[in-house]
Write an enzyme that holds these catalytic residues in place. Structure first.
Site, mmCIF file in Angstrom:
data_model
loop_
_atom_site.group_PDB
_atom_site.id
_atom_site.type_symbol
_atom_site.label_atom_id
_atom_site.label_comp_id
_atom_site.label_asym_id
_atom_site.label_seq_id
_atom_site.Cartn_x
_atom_site.Cartn_y
_atom_site.Cartn_z
ATOM 1 N N CYS A 331 25.293 17.995 26.521
ATOM 2 C CA CYS A 331 25.297 18.749 25.263
ATOM 3 C C CYS A 331 23.912 18.966 24.646
ATOM 4 C CB CYS A 331 26.205 18.084 24.243
ATOM 5 S SG CYS A 331 27.444 17.024 24.947
ATOM 6 N N ARG A 360 25.957 7.468 33.718
ATOM 7 C CA ARG A 360 26.485 6.570 32.693
ATOM 8 C C ARG A 360 26.595 5.188 33.299
ATOM 9 N NH1 ARG A 360 31.343 10.414 30.284
ATOM 10 N NH2 ARG A 360 29.970 12.167 29.775
ATOM 11 N N GLN A 378 29.556 16.734 36.099
ATOM 12 C CA GLN A 378 30.601 17.098 35.158
ATOM 13 C C GLN A 378 30.714 18.615 35.127
ATOM 14 O OE1 GLN A 378 29.667 16.076 31.127
ATOM 15 N NE2 GLN A 378 31.645 15.117 30.808
ATOM 16 N N ASP A 380 31.042 20.963 32.972
ATOM 17 C CA ASP A 380 30.927 21.033 31.527
ATOM 18 C C ASP A 380 30.855 22.478 31.038
ATOM 19 O OD1 ASP A 380 30.660 19.919 29.060
ATOM 20 O OD2 ASP A 380 28.840 18.789 29.536
ATOM 21 N N HIS A 382 29.984 24.572 26.994
ATOM 22 C CA HIS A 382 29.929 24.558 25.530
ATOM 23 C C HIS A 382 30.211 25.960 25.035
ATOM 24 C CE1 HIS A 382 27.504 20.945 26.545
ATOM 25 N NE2 HIS A 382 28.374 20.456 25.679
ATOM 26 N N LYS A 462 39.634 15.429 19.859
ATOM 27 C CA LYS A 462 39.678 16.037 21.190
ATOM 28 C C LYS A 462 41.101 16.168 21.708
ATOM 29 C CE LYS A 462 39.082 11.629 23.538
ATOM 30 N NZ LYS A 462 38.602 10.934 24.702
ATOM 31 N N HIS A 508 32.978 21.408 23.067
ATOM 32 C CA HIS A 508 32.637 20.838 24.374
ATOM 33 C C HIS A 508 33.914 20.845 25.195
ATOM 34 C CE1 HIS A 508 29.212 18.543 22.465
ATOM 35 N NE2 HIS A 508 30.033 18.615 21.442
#
Ligand SMILES: [Zn+2]
Ligand SMILES: [Zn+2]
Length: 640
Positions: A331, A360, A378, A380, A382, A462, A508
């Site tokens: 992000c 992570r 990921q 991902d 946005h 979420k 996200h």
């Protein structure tokens, strides 16, 4: 008289003090027979509970999740009694339900061994056969503490209980256990059970305490459901992605990088096939793709809030006298790309995707093949938009997500909405608005969902997507998270219609979550038998003898021209050995060719999982294969 409202909205008048069991009998003998408990005014209670005044009642059977749990917990009590009857010195500690079963922690010096399971089960069958009623008894906390004085485990449980009423349940010859309940009306209502395993466990997970024995069991309404469950467990063992990953040469791990997967050439074919499909779908839904750096300055992570809320899971490095962090999320990088130029409301909604490599830190004990790794990609994205575009955007993400899951053959989805956690940033108002937008989108799509109170991300509520694989195991994959905070922290703005600068909303979202983990799930879901479009090697040509190698070469050339991933086994092995090898490599199609096929320009097709072979023209085979690939068909059978 008491007024009862049933789940279908119908209302009944019954005498005050009627028990739930009597009510079930009034509704129907079938329901009364199946009933194990009831939900009365939102509280799950025993069938012996009496009804007074205005109430809503839902009768619970083992077909309901709650009913199944009650049955399993009752089974835990029965197991506890059985263990106590075999080893009278046993001290009972705590016996909750878990997914697919239950456990009981016991303090017993003698070790319970798998060879004891049959004996315990035999005792349990006797208790269930005697079918004694579960009886609830209530007392005050002080009375309960006095009653169990000297039992450090149970007095500890009592002191943790809420409220002043403490309840006990008995169901046997003097066997009684501290318990909140509810329970099935009598032990005979417990279905088919099995003791699964025993493991060491510390009291309250505290290693300074005595090691207890945790005995796990499972329990199902019928023998068939128990057998199906045991079959699924066996099947899951056979499909272990770590074993198949090695056998099929898809990926490996090395002590040089604990928790970091090495993807092999065949694994990368699957990976790239997923990426290609993923890109096509995202293009269709109006996304653009970016890529942001893996290492970014420490300052950025202070700004994003990750430093304060996520530091324990991050990796750090430093150079040129400055601190840097390896990104755990994409992000902040996405925000910097947004900030690289000015934006107008006309560009919104702006959907920006990134296949971002994140790191992570996970404790070494929790890593598990591809399911839990320290580095993953990921999928991902946005979305930057105005507040009035949120609902429409969430609906779009839900549609895209379902389209992607279906392509892999997943049809059983579950959605959970997670709300404000204790550790969070942003005002209560912002949280409320964000949560409502998610609820409205789900309502718009008429999707049922479960609420996980307090389980949201630190920056917003979420929606999580869960799928069920062919072994009925549930996996959380996708997520949509609303964020009104990060755009503010990063000073993101756009010029609105009225020419003023405003802060955009940031959504996200990820569909597959982690590519590594998703591939692990696919390996187990398919048991290594990938559909044609994902198979690393789609076709193998097997000449029946050296004499047919030339024709095999011609076939291979045609397959390659048609962009099929293929190989030719021209080894000296006998044809049966070649077939066995291709079989263990889980090839979707084997083309067996000999003089007969060479003379007629055909191939003899062996289809994975299908007994009957097919002889077809090469062109016909190419047509069928191309169709199956473009349709992402999972079934390999040839239509007639
Ligand atoms: Zn209990
Ligand atoms: Zn994000």
């Amino acid at each position: 008289m008491a007024q009862v409202t049933l789940p279908d909205g119908s209302r009944l008048e019954i005498a005050d003090g009627t028990t739930v069991k009597q009510l079930a009998q009034q509704i129907g003998p079938g329901l009364a027979k199946a009933a194990v408990a009831a939900n009365v005014n939102g509280q799950v209670v025993d069938l012996s509970t009496s009804l007074n005044g205005e109430t809503t009642v839902q009768i619970i059977t083992p077909k309901d999740d709650e009913g199944l749990e009650i049955m399993r917990h009752s089974c835990a009590h029965v197991m506890a009694e059985a263990i106590c009857s075999i080893w009278p010195e046993t001290k009972l500690v705590y016996g909750p339900t878990v997914e697919d079963g239950f456990y009981y922690d016991v303090d017993l010096d003698e070790t319970i061994r798998p060879t004891d399971f049959e004996h315990i089960e035999q005792k349990m069958r006797e208790i269930v056969g005697a079918d004694r009623a579960f009886v609830r008894k209530e007392m005050t906390k002080a009375e309960a503490l006095a009653k169990l004085a000297g039992d450090k485990y149970k007095t500890d449980n009592i002191s943790h209980a809420e409220g002043d009423v403490i309840s006990f349940y008995s169901h046997g010859d003097g066997f009684e256990d501290l318990c909140r309940g509810p329970h099935v009306p009598s032990a005979g209502r417990i279905g088919s059970f099995k003791i699964m395993s025993v493991a060491g466990a510390y009291w309250h997970g505290d290693p300074t305490q005595k090691m207890l024995q945790r005995v796990y069991g499972t329990c199902w309404p019928t023998k068939k459901e128990l057998d199906d469950y045991l079959y699924r467990l066996e099947e899951a063992k056979k499909r272990d992605h770590r074993v198949l990953g090695k056998q099929l040469d898809l990926f490996s791990f090395n002590e040089a990088g604990p928790g970091f997967a090495f993807m092999h050439a065949k694994g990368m074919i699957i990976w790239n096939a997923i990426v290609e499909f993923w890109r096509r779908v995202h293009d269709k839904y109006g996304y653009r793709e970016i890529q942001t750096p893996i290492i970014l300055n420490e300052e950025l992570w202070h700004k994003s809030g990750h430093w304060d809320n996520y530091k324990e899971n991050m990796y750090f490095t430093s150079f040129d006298d400055a601190g840097y962090a390896i990104k755990p999320m994409n992000c902040p990088g996405g925000c910097l790309v947004y900030k690289s130029r000015q934006h107008s409301y006309r560009e919104f909604p702006m959907r920006v995707a990134e296949l971002g490599l994140v790191h992570r830190h996970e404790a070494s004990g929790v890593m598990h093949g591809l399911f839990r790794v320290r580095q993953f990609t990921q999928d991902d994205a946005h979305i930057f938009c105005t507040p009035d575009q949120i609902e429409r955007e969430i609906v779009g993400v839900i549609e895209l997500t379902f389209e992607i899951y279906r392509a892999f053959g997943f049809e059983d989805f579950r959605i959970e909405l997670s709300t404000k956690p204790e550790k969070h940033i942003g005002s209560d108002e912002i949280w409320e608005t964000a949560t409502r937008s998610l609820e409205d989108a789900l309502a718009h799509k008429q999707i049922d969902y479960k609420i996980n109170a307090g389980d949201g991300a630190f920056y917003g509520p979420k929606i999580d997507f869960h799928i069920r694989d062919c072994l009925k195991r549930s996996w959380q994959l996708g997520t949509i998270q609303l964020d009104f905070s990060m755009p503010e922290r990063f000073g993101l703005v756009y010029t609105d219609k009225d020419n003023t600068e405003k802060t955009p909303v940031m959504i996200h979202r990820a569909v597959l979550g982690s590519f590594e983990r998703f591939i692990g799930i696919l390996i187990e879901h398919y048991g290594g038998n990938f559909p044609l479009w994902l198979s690393p090697e789609q076709v193998r040509i097997l000449p029946i003898s050296e004499k047919s190698n030339d024709y095999a070469g011609v076939v291979e050339g045609k397959l390659k021209d048609a962009h099929l991933r293929c190989g030719c086994d021209c080894s000296d092995e006998k044809i049966n050995a070649k077939i066995a090898k291709a079989h263990s490599d889980k090839l979707p199609f084997m083309l067996v060719v000999g003089p007969k096929e060479a003379a007629s320009g055909t191939v003899n097709v062996r289809i994975r999982g299908i007994k009957e072979n097919k002889t077809v023209n090469i062109d016909e085979f190419l047509r069928i294969a191309a169709q199956k690939i473009s349709d992402k068909e999972i079934n390999l059978a040839f239509g007639d």
